[in-house]
Design a protein around this motif. Structure first.
Motif, PDB file in Angstrom:
ATOM      1  N   VAL A 126      12.819   1.215  -1.769  1.00 21.76           N
ATOM      2  CA  VAL A 126      13.078  -0.224  -1.820  1.00 21.76           C
ATOM      3  C   VAL A 126      12.903  -0.780  -0.414  1.00 21.76           C
ATOM      4  N   VAL A 127      12.047  -1.767  -0.270  1.00 26.99           N
ATOM      5  CA  VAL A 127      11.861  -2.469   1.000  1.00 26.99           C
ATOM      6  C   VAL A 127      12.199  -3.932   0.770  1.00 26.99           C
ATOM      7  N   GLU A 128      13.053  -4.467   1.608  1.00 27.08           N
ATOM      8  CA  GLU A 128      13.433  -5.873   1.501  1.00 27.08           C
ATOM      9  C   GLU A 128      13.076  -6.591   2.792  1.00 27.08           C
ATOM     10  N   VAL A 129      12.339  -7.691   2.634  1.00 26.36           N
ATOM     11  CA  VAL A 129      11.909  -8.517   3.766  1.00 26.36           C
ATOM     12  C   VAL A 129      12.524  -9.897   3.585  1.00 26.36           C
ATOM     13  N   ILE A 130      13.291 -10.338   4.562  1.00 22.93           N
ATOM     14  CA  ILE A 130      13.980 -11.625   4.471  1.00 22.93           C
ATOM     15  C   ILE A 130      13.622 -12.470   5.691  1.00 22.93           C
ATOM     16  N   TRP A 131      13.114 -13.684   5.407  1.00 22.59           N
ATOM     17  CA  TRP A 131      12.839 -14.653   6.471  1.00 22.59           C
ATOM     18  C   TRP A 131      13.844 -15.795   6.397  1.00 22.59           C
ATOM     19  N   PRO A 132      14.294 -16.320   7.507  1.00 21.90           N
ATOM     20  CA  PRO A 132      14.922 -17.647   7.473  1.00 21.90           C
ATOM     21  C   PRO A 132      13.882 -18.656   6.996  1.00 21.90           C
ATOM     22  N   GLN A 171       0.831  -1.206   0.000  1.00 25.16           N
ATOM     23  CA  GLN A 171       0.000   0.000   0.000  1.00 25.16           C
ATOM     24  C   GLN A 171       0.863   1.253   0.000  1.00 25.16           C
ATOM     25  N   ASN A 172       1.893   1.278   0.805  1.00 19.28           N
ATOM     26  CA  ASN A 172       2.767   2.444   0.857  1.00 19.28           C
ATOM     27  C   ASN A 172       3.461   2.672  -0.490  1.00 19.28           C
ATOM     28  N   ALA A 173       3.885   1.578  -1.133  1.00 21.13           N
ATOM     29  CA  ALA A 173       4.521   1.705  -2.450  1.00 21.13           C
ATOM     30  C   ALA A 173       3.536   2.223  -3.488  1.00 21.13           C
ATOM     31  N   VAL A 174       2.310   1.711  -3.464  1.00 20.48           N
ATOM     32  CA  VAL A 174       1.293   2.172  -4.423  1.00 20.48           C
ATOM     33  C   VAL A 174       0.950   3.640  -4.181  1.00 20.48           C
ATOM     34  N   ASP A 175       0.910   4.056  -2.901  1.00 20.57           N
ATOM     35  CA  ASP A 175       0.579   5.445  -2.584  1.00 20.57           C
ATOM     36  C   ASP A 175       1.557   6.419  -3.225  1.00 20.57           C
ATOM     37  N   PHE A 176       2.840   6.070  -3.259  1.00 23.50           N
ATOM     38  CA  PHE A 176       3.859   7.018  -3.701  1.00 23.50           C
ATOM     39  C   PHE A 176       4.379   6.745  -5.114  1.00 23.50           C
ATOM     40  N   ALA A 177       4.021   5.612  -5.696  1.00 25.90           N
ATOM     41  CA  ALA A 177       4.525   5.286  -7.023  1.00 25.90           C
ATOM     42  C   ALA A 177       3.940   6.219  -8.079  1.00 25.90           C
ATOM     43  N   LYS A 178       4.724   6.437  -9.134  1.00 27.73           N
ATOM     44  CA  LYS A 178       4.220   7.226 -10.262  1.00 27.73           C
ATOM     45  C   LYS A 178       3.326   6.379 -11.150  1.00 27.73           C
ATOM     46  N   THR A 179       3.851   5.236 -11.598  1.00 27.84           N
ATOM     47  CA  THR A 179       3.076   4.376 -12.488  1.00 27.84           C
ATOM     48  C   THR A 179       3.125   2.906 -12.088  1.00 27.84           C
ATOM     49  N   SER A 180       4.247   2.469 -11.490  1.00 26.72           N
ATOM     50  CA  SER A 180       4.442   1.025 -11.315  1.00 26.72           C
ATOM     51  C   SER A 180       5.035   0.689  -9.953  1.00 26.72           C
ATOM     52  N   VAL A 181       4.713  -0.520  -9.524  1.00 29.12           N
ATOM     53  CA  VAL A 181       5.282  -1.103  -8.316  1.00 29.12           C
ATOM     54  C   VAL A 181       5.748  -2.509  -8.681  1.00 29.12           C
ATOM     55  N   TRP A 182       6.973  -2.860  -8.252  1.00 25.53           N
ATOM     56  CA  TRP A 182       7.515  -4.189  -8.492  1.00 25.53           C
ATOM     57  C   TRP A 182       7.560  -4.959  -7.185  1.00 25.53           C
ATOM     58  N   VAL A 183       7.080  -6.198  -7.239  1.00 26.96           N
ATOM     59  CA  VAL A 183       7.163  -7.101  -6.086  1.00 26.96           C
ATOM     60  C   VAL A 183       7.974  -8.304  -6.534  1.00 26.96           C
ATOM     61  N   GLU A 184       9.175  -8.423  -5.999  1.00 26.61           N
ATOM     62  CA  GLU A 184      10.110  -9.448  -6.429  1.00 26.61           C
ATOM     63  C   GLU A 184      10.358 -10.421  -5.279  1.00 26.61           C
ATOM     64  N   THR A 185      10.303 -11.701  -5.601  1.00 27.68           N
ATOM     65  CA  THR A 185      10.489 -12.729  -4.583  1.00 27.68           C
ATOM     66  C   THR A 185      11.609 -13.671  -5.004  1.00 27.68           C
ATOM     67  N   VAL A 197      11.454 -11.065  -0.035  1.00 24.72           N
ATOM     68  CA  VAL A 197      10.495 -10.302  -0.838  1.00 24.72           C
ATOM     69  C   VAL A 197      11.004  -8.868  -0.917  1.00 24.72           C
ATOM     70  N   ARG A 198      11.061  -8.322  -2.122  1.00 22.91           N
ATOM     71  CA  ARG A 198      11.456  -6.924  -2.313  1.00 22.91           C
ATOM     72  C   ARG A 198      10.306  -6.178  -2.955  1.00 22.91           C
ATOM     73  N   ILE A 199      10.007  -5.020  -2.406  1.00 23.82           N
ATOM     74  CA  ILE A 199       8.932  -4.177  -2.926  1.00 23.82           C
ATOM     75  C   ILE A 199       9.565  -2.865  -3.348  1.00 23.82           C
ATOM     76  N   LEU A 200       9.431  -2.521  -4.633  1.00 23.47           N
ATOM     77  CA  LEU A 200      10.072  -1.343  -5.195  1.00 23.47           C
ATOM     78  C   LEU A 200       9.041  -0.509  -5.925  1.00 23.47           C
TER      79      LEU A 200
END
Length: 461
Positions: free
Chosen positions: A432-438, A329-343, A352-355
């Protein structure tokens, strides 16, 4: 969440959180200390003081405490004005005692710092500044106006002027430092407590939505039999009422509506059973489920699932879904056109990376991203772009807290993603937000006990 945040941000309410019992107990401790100090000065060191006036000042405190104890209930919460009156009385009473016992030559003069520190941690800034300013004026006046300390031989006990000025400077500095320190610490603890309460509410809401599926499935199952009976009875009525067109149409309508209720409950029951039993799901499915509420908000959400051909099935925990949803939601709020969710997934970790292609995080707040109630002054361009937005960092704090509760490590940054050729083709990114789980924390195969399944033993008849 906006109304909740607005209520929680009212820090002035702390001045109404103190019980009368707390002030009574602290004042009894101060009274005991003052009496002991006077007795030691009188019988231990033989100092010549105006003991009648000194014990009168202590007696006023005793009287006030007794009145407060017997007239008011001890669990009464004091108002801001009552708190101010209590602290003001303590400062004036202690100042009068210091006037009678040598002023700043008295080593106990540092005790005037205590009421001001309490005021700084509890009272609004205006009241704290008033009490602090009054205390500084009082301490300054005690430099010149006081009754000297005398021994039995009428020898005056005093410190050299340079030490006297040092005592004054130390007290003034201590007033500023202790007040600022205590106010900062208490404010930080209060904000953190309020934000954690909001996090618990968010998690409870997500858990209720998850549990609701089980209720729906049970309702669909229980209502199936009555609806089947209604349908059967209406069919029999239709056969008997073929000659009466009006009643026949009514019976047909009853059967039609019973069929409609059956279809609705069947779809609800299917969804409920899916939600009840789907304790695990592929990682890509959980990510897309978290992003689903923000898919139709005018920004393109692009999913890149790397190395997930043999990807794990992970636990569908409410904190994971809600935390990732807040980040997206935070990424969509501030994005110009696109949001990438990479796993990505390896044998050791799941990430998981949210850009987004927005402006990114304010550089001076990078180190504070994830703290509750973080505010920054917006430029005219930001206000024009998002006129109704009042960001406080609470959403990111909730996401960070929930995801860390699931065992993840989270990092926030600005820049260009370096996840491979496909990411490089998209060009520069904003936040860029990166979330890493063991992997052991979220892999359903490694957490079989968390799925809630059990053997169904066979019983012989």
């Amino acid at each position: 969440m906006t109304d909740l945040s607005g209520a929680l941000l009212n820090t002035n309410r702390r001045s109404n959180w103190i019980r009368l019992r707390t002030f009574i107990m602290l004042r009894w401790i101060a009274i005991c200390g003052q009496i002991v100090a006077l007795l030691v000065a009188q019988f231990g060191f033989g100092l010549e003081l105006y003991y009648g006036l000194c014990y009168m000042a202590v007696g006023v405190s005793v009287t006030g405490n007794l009145i407060a104890t017997f007239v008011f209930p001890e669990n009464r919460l004091l108002t801001e004005k009552e708190n101010m009156a209590m602290l003001l009385f303590d400062v004036l009473q202690l100042g009068f005692l210091l006037f009678l016992t040598g002023g700043l030559h008295n080593p106990f003069s540092f005790l005037v710092v205590a009421p001001v520190s309490i005021a700084a941690s509890l009272m609004p800034i205006r009241s704290a500044l008033f009490l602090g300013g009054l205390t500084i004026v009082l301490v300054t006046a005690l430099l010149e106006f006081h009754i000297p300390l005398r021994t039995q031989n009428f020898f005056i006990l005093r410190v050299p002027d340079v030490f006297l000025f040092g005592n004054w400077a130390a007290i003034v500095i201590a007033l500023f430092f202790s007040s600022l320190y205590s106010r900062r610490v208490v404010s930080e603890m209060s904000s953190m407590g309020e934000a954690l309460a909001a996090t618990q509410m968010a998690l409870a809401r997500e858990q209720k939505l998850t549990d609701l599926g089980g209720v729906v499935a049970a309702a669909a199952h229980e209502l199936g039999t009555p609806l089947a009976t209604i349908k059967l009875t209406s069919a029999e009525l239709m056969e008997e009422l073929e000659d009466n067109s009006d009643l026949y149409e009514d019976a047909a309508l009853i059967r039609q509506q019973a069929d409609r209720c059956r279809d609705i409950l069947r779809s609800m029951g299917r969804a409920g059973k899916d939600d009840l039993h789907l304790r695990k799901a592929p990682l890509s499915t959980v990510i897309e489920e978290a992003a689903e509420p923000h898919m139709g908000r005018g920004k393109e959400i692009i999913f890149d699932h790397f190395d997930l051909l043999d990807g794990p099935e992970i636990l569908r925990r409410p904190e994971i879904i809600h935390g990732l949803r807040n980040l997206i939601q935070n990424a969509v709020d501030f994005a110009k056109t696109s949001v990438w969710v990479e796993t990505e997934c390896s044998t050791e970790s799941v990430s998981v990376r949210i850009l987004d292609d927005g402006p990114g995080y304010p550089p001076h707040l990078i180190g504070r991203i994830g703290d509750p109630f973080v505010r920054y002054r917006k430029s005219a361009r930001d206000i024009k772009k998002r006129p109704g937005y009042e960001g406080m960092g609470l959403g990111l704090f909730i996401a960070k807290t929930l995801l860390e509760r699931s065992g993840a490590e989270i990092s926030f940054a600005n820049g260009i993603s370096t996840l491979g050729d496909r990411s490089a083709e998209t060009g520069p990114r904003g936040a860029v937000v990166e979330v890493i789980w063991p992997r052991a924390k979220v892999d359903a195969a490694m957490n079989a006990s968390a799925i809630g399944k059990g053997d169904n033993p066979l019983h012989q008849s």
